[in-house]
Scaffold this active site. Sequence first.
Site, PDB file in Angstrom:
ATOM      1  N   CYS A  45       0.537   9.038   4.719  1.00 16.99           N
ATOM      2  CA  CYS A  45      -0.525   8.544   4.509  1.00 16.99           C
ATOM      3  C   CYS A  45      -0.639   8.420   2.942  1.00 16.99           C
ATOM      4  CB  CYS A  45      -1.870   9.113   5.211  1.00 16.99           C
ATOM      5  SG  CYS A  45      -3.401   8.760   4.511  1.00 16.99           S
ATOM      6  N   CYS A  48      -3.826  10.526   1.611  1.00 19.42           N
ATOM      7  CA  CYS A  48      -3.922  11.868   1.657  1.00 19.42           C
ATOM      8  C   CYS A  48      -3.362  12.577   0.440  1.00 19.42           C
ATOM      9  CB  CYS A  48      -3.032  12.419   2.824  1.00 19.42           C
ATOM     10  SG  CYS A  48      -3.866  12.374   4.475  1.00 19.42           S
ATOM     11  N   HIS A 108      -7.920  13.695   6.402  1.00 22.75           N
ATOM     12  CA  HIS A 108      -7.567  12.390   6.874  1.00 22.75           C
ATOM     13  C   HIS A 108      -8.283  12.523   8.279  1.00 22.75           C
ATOM     14  CE1 HIS A 108      -4.508   9.114   7.740  1.00 22.75           C
ATOM     15  NE2 HIS A 108      -4.448   9.745   8.987  1.00 22.75           N
ATOM     16  N   ASN A 148     -14.684  -0.840   5.157  1.00 21.01           N
ATOM     17  CA  ASN A 148     -14.295  -1.636   6.505  1.00 21.01           C
ATOM     18  C   ASN A 148     -13.863  -0.490   7.273  1.00 21.01           C
ATOM     19  OD1 ASN A 148     -14.412  -4.024   5.168  1.00 21.01           O
ATOM     20  ND2 ASN A 148     -12.365  -4.222   4.522  1.00 21.01           N
ATOM     21  N   SER A 156      -6.066  -0.495   9.092  1.00 16.50           N
ATOM     22  CA  SER A 156      -4.963   0.376   9.680  1.00 16.50           C
ATOM     23  C   SER A 156      -4.987   1.879   9.527  1.00 16.50           C
ATOM     24  CB  SER A 156      -3.688  -0.339   9.526  1.00 16.50           C
ATOM     25  OG  SER A 156      -3.787  -0.554   8.126  1.00 16.50           O
ATOM     26  N   HIS A 159      -7.877   7.090   7.304  1.00 16.49           N
ATOM     27  CA  HIS A 159      -8.273   8.090   6.114  1.00 16.49           C
ATOM     28  C   HIS A 159      -9.584   7.396   5.580  1.00 16.49           C
ATOM     29  CE1 HIS A 159      -6.884  11.316   3.346  1.00 16.49           C
ATOM     30  NE2 HIS A 159      -8.457  10.683   2.789  1.00 16.49           N
ATOM     31  N   HIS A 161     -12.088   6.061   3.592  1.00 14.25           N
ATOM     32  CA  HIS A 161     -12.015   5.537   2.138  1.00 14.25           C
ATOM     33  C   HIS A 161     -12.899   4.114   1.987  1.00 14.25           C
ATOM     34  CE1 HIS A 161      -8.924   2.789   4.109  1.00 14.25           C
ATOM     35  NE2 HIS A 161      -9.226   2.155   3.049  1.00 14.25           N
ATOM     36  N   GLN A 163     -13.599   0.651  -1.010  1.00 14.50           N
ATOM     37  CA  GLN A 163     -13.085  -0.072  -1.955  1.00 14.50           C
ATOM     38  C   GLN A 163     -14.221  -0.486  -2.964  1.00 14.50           C
ATOM     39  OE1 GLN A 163      -9.645  -2.670  -0.992  1.00 14.50           O
ATOM     40  NE2 GLN A 163     -10.169  -2.162   1.181  1.00 14.50           N
TER      41      GLN A 163
HETATM   42 ZN   LIG Z   1      -4.693  10.385   5.099  1.00 11.96          ZN
END
Ligand SMILES: [Zn+2]
Length: 347
Positions: A45, A48, A108, A148, A156, A159, A161, A163
Amino acid sequence: MVWEQRWHPLRREWVVVAAHRNNRPWNSEQVAHVGRVLPRHVPDCYLCPGNPRVSGAVNADYAGVFVFDNDHPCVGPAAPTELATPAGIYRNRPATGIARVICYTPRHDLSLAELGAAGILPLMRVWQEQYRELGARPEVEHVLVFENRGEVVGVSNPHPHCQVYATNFVFKTTEIEIEAEREHQEETGRVLFQDIIAAEQADGQRVIAENEGAIAFLPYFARYAYEAIVAPKATHASIAELSELELAQLAEALAALLVRFDNLWQMPFPYVMALHQAPTDGRDYGHHHFHIQLHPPLRKPNLLKYLAGPEVGAGGFISDTAPEDKAAELRAAPAVHYKHTAARRPA
Ligand SMILES: [Zn+2]
Ligand SMILES: [Zn+2]
């Protein structure tokens, strides 16, 4: 059944609410979400801690919130500055700006909803820092923070997050809101968003969470079935202006909403979330009331709101559901995240 047009005061457009079109009421049947059980850390990932990214950079072994420059930026300092001149009236310019990624947590397998208010608060402090830092750059006119969430909105990597796009232009939605707010102020002397909060409180049906300093609700003029707004009660042009107390209250309201989203169908609820903040072009935006908008694309667990003729073709929205009904569903959902409780909802 609601069948009417509702004025969207922030976008200054009509929303057609045609709830009778929603073929049948959702019967509260539980849809088993075949959720993949995610590991806490995934070796390949790119978000991560400690992992290499496509750029060759290696993520810090971070413990809290982690910010880095996007390796595939849509706007950035490396964008070409020597551009071909287009024909006729057409115009172009360099795609300068800064694009960043903010990881919410090293874990994650978690989400914003699962982090709860205590986990959202440090993230909100980072949102403040990013707005201040990027907004202070002379070339940056607008700082867009968005998340998103979910594969149906094109993500996809699960994890958790968001932007940041710091751009040399103001995004259209902000521009429209700012203009609507300015006009309202001139006509009435009042802050438009304060009038929206007052109307939501007076009605009460669509309020999902509320505390002394913040409120979360499905607006009267929602375009998406579960569209929601989370906002501080006091007017601030951006999140950077909130006090530590207001930030904590906002985190609590956002967490309360997100938990109910996930609990509704006992699945990670997809959404597009955006912070609607004042531009950073140096002008006065005292009439803008910072808020967070969430746009979940689903009408039912396996049913997307398709953007079609009216939405894509003509820029207007037809809603197949009444926000009062959707708010009632959310209000009835448990306040504790389903992953944190062994008790299942009764079928
Ligand atoms: Zn991750
Ligand atoms: Zn907004």
